[in-house]
Design a protein around this motif. Sequence first.
Motif, PDB file in Angstrom:
ATOM      1  N   THR A 136      -6.369-112.171 -61.858  1.00 53.63           N
ATOM      2  CA  THR A 136      -5.098-111.510 -61.574  1.00 53.63           C
ATOM      3  C   THR A 136      -4.494-112.044 -60.283  1.00 53.63           C
ATOM      4  O   THR A 136      -5.213-112.409 -59.352  1.00 53.63           O
ATOM      5  CB  THR A 136      -5.280-109.985 -61.460  1.00 53.63           C
ATOM      6  OG1 THR A 136      -6.223-109.722 -60.422  1.00 53.63           O
ATOM      7  CG2 THR A 136      -5.776-109.398 -62.761  1.00 53.63           C
ATOM      8  N   LYS A 137      -3.188-112.084 -60.246  1.00 52.77           N
ATOM      9  CA  LYS A 137      -2.492-112.533 -59.029  1.00 52.77           C
ATOM     10  C   LYS A 137      -2.665-111.470 -57.950  1.00 52.77           C
ATOM     11  O   LYS A 137      -2.393-110.302 -58.163  1.00 52.77           O
ATOM     12  CB  LYS A 137      -1.015-112.745 -59.329  1.00 52.77           C
ATOM     13  CG  LYS A 137      -0.761-113.890 -60.261  1.00 52.77           C
ATOM     14  CD  LYS A 137       0.716-114.052 -60.532  1.00 52.77           C
ATOM     15  CE  LYS A 137       0.927-115.167 -61.532  1.00 52.77           C
ATOM     16  NZ  LYS A 137       2.317-115.284 -61.939  1.00 52.77           N
ATOM     17  N   GLY A 138      -3.125-111.883 -56.784  1.00 52.44           N
ATOM     18  CA  GLY A 138      -3.302-110.955 -55.682  1.00 52.44           C
ATOM     19  C   GLY A 138      -4.449-109.982 -55.881  1.00 52.44           C
ATOM     20  O   GLY A 138      -4.631-109.056 -55.107  1.00 52.44           O
ATOM     21  N   GLY A 139      -5.235-110.193 -56.929  1.00 55.24           N
ATOM     22  CA  GLY A 139      -6.341-109.278 -57.218  1.00 55.24           C
ATOM     23  C   GLY A 139      -7.673-109.985 -57.158  1.00 55.24           C
ATOM     24  O   GLY A 139      -7.960-110.743 -56.241  1.00 55.24           O
ATOM     25  N   ARG A 140      -8.464-109.780 -58.176  1.00 56.99           N
ATOM     26  CA  ARG A 140      -9.802-110.362 -58.233  1.00 56.99           C
ATOM     27  C   ARG A 140      -9.748-111.889 -58.285  1.00 56.99           C
ATOM     28  O   ARG A 140      -8.932-112.464 -58.982  1.00 56.99           O
ATOM     29  CB  ARG A 140     -10.533-109.882 -59.478  1.00 56.99           C
ATOM     30  CG  ARG A 140     -10.766-108.403 -59.502  1.00 56.99           C
ATOM     31  CD  ARG A 140     -11.392-108.054 -60.859  1.00 56.99           C
ATOM     32  NE  ARG A 140     -11.608-106.636 -60.948  1.00 56.99           N
ATOM     33  CZ  ARG A 140     -12.792-106.070 -60.845  1.00 56.99           C
ATOM     34  NH1 ARG A 140     -13.856-106.810 -60.653  1.00 56.99           N
ATOM     35  NH2 ARG A 140     -12.920-104.774 -60.933  1.00 56.99           N
ATOM     36  N   ALA A 141     -10.651-112.510 -57.576  1.00 53.83           N
ATOM     37  CA  ALA A 141     -10.750-113.967 -57.597  1.00 53.83           C
ATOM     38  C   ALA A 141     -11.502-114.432 -58.842  1.00 53.83           C
ATOM     39  O   ALA A 141     -11.303-115.535 -59.326  1.00 53.83           O
ATOM     40  CB  ALA A 141     -11.445-114.468 -56.340  1.00 53.83           C
TER      41      ALA A 141
END
Length: 127
Positions: A64-69
């Motif tokens: 996710t963008k800006g979330g989990r790597a």
Amino acid sequence: MSGLAVHAGPRTCVTRPSSLSGSPRRSTAPQKRANVSLRVVPLDAGPHVGAVAGSFVILDFPVTKGGRAVPEPSVVYSESLTGALYLDKPAELQAYEAAFASAARLAQGEAESRDTIKRIIGEMRHD
């Protein structure tokens, strides 16, 4: 999204034919999208692991963008007459990935699949 349909699937009637006549037609609509692939496994393709696996979906989750790597692990969703299963063990996922790959090797190309679906629609029409 990639999908495979066994050639007999669109022809199988579990209710009145008139109530299913739109089903194969709806099957061709998503193929007009660039991110969707629907291919037909012909009846004469012979035996493959996918034939005994039944209906299933492999759910892959993106980062996710800006979330989990790291994305969430993939899950197999398998539905049956009396319930559904979510399978997330590595061995289960590998078995279903092998079933999908087995069927995919025997599937028609997208254009040929589209023609097959249209032919089935013509055969099912009783107007």
